[in-house]
Design an enzyme around this catalytic site. Structure first.
Site, PDB file in Angstrom:
ATOM      1  N   GLY A 290       0.858  -1.178   0.000  1.00 55.91           N
ATOM      2  CA  GLY A 290       0.000   0.000   0.000  1.00 55.91           C
ATOM      3  C   GLY A 290       0.897   1.231   0.000  1.00 55.91           C
ATOM      4  N   CYS A 361      -9.359  21.508  18.157  1.00 55.22           N
ATOM      5  CA  CYS A 361      -9.246  21.760  19.595  1.00 55.22           C
ATOM      6  C   CYS A 361      -8.711  20.557  20.356  1.00 55.22           C
ATOM      7  CB  CYS A 361     -10.606  22.174  20.138  1.00 55.22           C
ATOM      8  SG  CYS A 361     -11.167  23.665  19.335  1.00 55.22           S
TER       9      CYS A 361
HETATM   10  N1  LLP Z   1      -1.924  -6.347   3.723  1.00 47.55           N
HETATM   11  C1  LLP Z   1      -2.537  -6.379   4.921  1.00 47.55           C
HETATM   12  C2  LLP Z   1      -3.184  -7.608   5.370  1.00 47.55           C
HETATM   13  C3  LLP Z   1      -2.539  -5.227   5.745  1.00 47.55           C
HETATM   14  O1  LLP Z   1      -3.134  -5.274   6.922  1.00 47.55           O
HETATM   15  C4  LLP Z   1      -1.904  -4.044   5.292  1.00 47.55           C
HETATM   16  C5  LLP Z   1      -1.900  -2.819   6.108  1.00 47.55           C
HETATM   17  C6  LLP Z   1      -1.292  -4.058   4.024  1.00 47.55           C
HETATM   18  C7  LLP Z   1      -1.314  -5.225   3.275  1.00 47.55           C
HETATM   19  C8  LLP Z   1      -0.614  -2.866   3.454  1.00 47.55           C
HETATM   20  O2  LLP Z   1       0.473  -2.471   4.234  1.00 47.55           O
HETATM   21  P1  LLP Z   1       1.517  -1.373   3.677  1.00 47.55           P
HETATM   22  O3  LLP Z   1       2.187  -1.967   2.462  1.00 47.55           O
HETATM   23  O4  LLP Z   1       0.762  -0.154   3.326  1.00 47.55           O
HETATM   24  O5  LLP Z   1       2.451  -1.169   4.786  1.00 47.55           O
HETATM   25  N2  LLP Z   1      -2.510   3.585   9.092  1.00 47.55           N
HETATM   26  C9  LLP Z   1      -1.161   3.090   9.311  1.00 47.55           C
HETATM   27  C10 LLP Z   1      -0.867   1.840   8.497  1.00 47.55           C
HETATM   28  C11 LLP Z   1      -1.843   0.697   8.756  1.00 47.55           C
HETATM   29  C12 LLP Z   1      -1.543  -0.525   7.927  1.00 47.55           C
HETATM   30  C13 LLP Z   1      -2.614  -1.549   8.049  1.00 47.55           C
HETATM   31  N3  LLP Z   1      -2.444  -2.721   7.258  1.00 47.55           N
HETATM   32  C14 LLP Z   1      -0.186   4.217   9.002  1.00 47.55           C
HETATM   33  O6  LLP Z   1      -0.608   5.313   8.670  1.00 47.55           O
HETATM   34  O7  LLP Z   1       1.014   4.033   9.123  1.00 47.55           O
END
Ligand code: LLP
Length: 431
Positions: A290, A361
């Protein structure tokens, strides 16, 4: 590579002057670079070329339809975690047969919808969920393709909120239980075992945890292949990106000018660690990035509304808030912040420490604390960098603030891909 660079004193996204975007669309506004996102996709795709592979973009990172469409056209599959994400992917022209459906709490409606659309796999996180999927598929007189999510119990060395691959987390099924649950699944009439999945966490900045997890899961994959003929292993997402490189001390240069790679570790390091052990397994490999694809492909534009000086501090109060980009408040995460016009914000010479805060706030409503910045003035336009992933998607209407707009740049043109909300929008769904 990302496509945000200074040109004649202004920060550009590809060939578009961000001053111009802010003038046309106002602030706060997210701006994404199509070139950057497609470049990251192509690099990862090339690095994984020795494997039979599919890149399933993790929709949760940025789910604007225009972004999904870009990636669908490039050939991507999608990692979805809700019926809503599947709905978006289909609306963007994505192929459901390239979608894997993850998440610990799928609802009956979501399972039915995903069965109807024929997703490639349900990534199952518990025995209870497996039972439900079996029953729902039976009622619909169909068979659900499933992969169990294995929890390899490795420490990805990242923020605790985004670490998922240890036994302390709610995710997946422990390695020593996985064989027994596959056996149960094999006895179920309405599920078909098609693969195995794992994901150890997010913003992982070294290759080692990925390699350790694959090392632990590889024997299981071999066994499952023999027993059930599984077709794929998904190794999840989690590749980290560079958020913090700051202005090189004393040089007065901002990092965009001399960074050629925008990743925490290079895609070559990642592929070097995972391709050899995966190749031997001789199954299709899915990856679910992602942040890696979109994180450094977006910025949040915001204006300095007021400067406030107290005995202790100088604050730059900007028009974006924690409701627009919650990462600093939630994970204490660092985002580079740069002036869009260097002319109006000088260089290192005038550097001073400032808190860059929003209008919400809450004391947690900040983007940077004690950040060394060129002297800031009311009206300055700033870019909060690396905001393409987990930015807009985590935005809220807190403090009754309308959601920000989003724009997509391609070459020398930009398109509004989501309108800024209005005050009327805030109450539209209230009855
Ligand atoms: N696959 C699964 C099963 C996941 O749970 C996630 C992310 C991804 C792929 C993608 O992960 P990435 O490649 O983006 O690291 N809101 C948080 C990140 C939460 C990630 C949740 N799961 C932040 O802003 O850092």
């Amino acid at each position: 590579m990302h496509s945000f660079r200074y040109r004649d004193g202004h920060l550009y996204c590809e060939d578009v002057d961000l001053v111009h975007v802010a003038e046309q669309l106002g602030t706060p506004t997210y701006v994404y670079s199509a070139e950057t996102i497609l470049d990251h996709y192509a690099r990862l795709d090339a690095a994984l070329a020795p494997l039979d592979h599919l890149i399933c973009y993790a929709v949760k990172a940025n789910s604007n339809r225009a972004i999904l469409k870009l990636l669908a056209n490039a050939g991507a599959g999608f990692d979805i975690v809700s019926g809503g994400e599947l709905y978006r992917v289909l609306a963007a022209g994505g192929d459901p047969a390239k979608c894997t459906f993850a998440g610990v709490g799928k609802s009956p409606e979501e399972i039915e919808y995903a069965l109807e659309q024929r997703v490639c796999s349900f990534n199952v996180e518990s025995e209870a969920e497996l039972d439900h999927i079996d029953q729902i598929a039976g009622a619909k007189k169909t068979r659900a393709p499933i992969a169990l999510r294995v929890n390899p119990d490795v420490d990805p060395h990242t923020h605790e909120y985004i670490s998922t691959g240890s036994h302390q987390n709610k995710f997946g099924i422990a390695l020593d239980r996985i064989g027994a649950i596959y056996e149960q699944a094999a006895k179920m009439r309405n599920v078909e075992i098609v693969g195995v999945q794992m994901h150890i966490g997010s913003q992982i900045s070294e290759a080692k945890p990925f390699a350790s997890a694959i090392g632990k899961v590889a024997p299981v994959v071999r066994e499952l292949k023999l027993k059930y003929g599984i077709k794929f292993l998904s190794v999840g997402g989690g590749m980290g990106i560079i958020y913090q490189s700051a202005l090189e001390s004393g040089s007065g240069k901002w990092w965009h000018e001399h960074r050629s790679e925008s990743f925490a570790f290079s895609v070559r390091d990642y592929a070097g660690a995972i391709v050899p052990p995966l190749r031997e397994l001789d199954v299709r490999i899915l990856v679910e990035p992602g942040r890696f694809l979109v994180g450094n492909g977006g910025v949040l534009l915001t204006h300095v509304r007021y400067i406030k000086k107290t005995d202790a501090k100088k604050f730059a109060i900007v028009d974006a808030g924690m409701n627009d980009l919650i990462r600093p408040a939630l994970y204490q995460s660092y985002h580079e912040i740069v002036p869009v016009c260097r002319a109006s914000a000088a260089t290192d010479a005038g550097a001073e420490k400032v808190d860059i805060v929003g209008p919400v706030c809450e004391s947690g409503d900040f983007f940077a604390l004690d950040r060394e910045m060129p002297e800031l003035h009311e009206g300055d336009l700033l870019a909060i960098m690396s905001a393409g992933a987990y930015g807009f998607v985590m935005a809220s209407n807190y403090n009754s603030r309308p959601l920000p707009g989003e724009a997509l740049v391609r070459g020398d043109k930009f398109t509004l891909i989501r309108k800024r909300q209005t005050w009327e929008d805030l109450m539209r769904d209230e009855v």
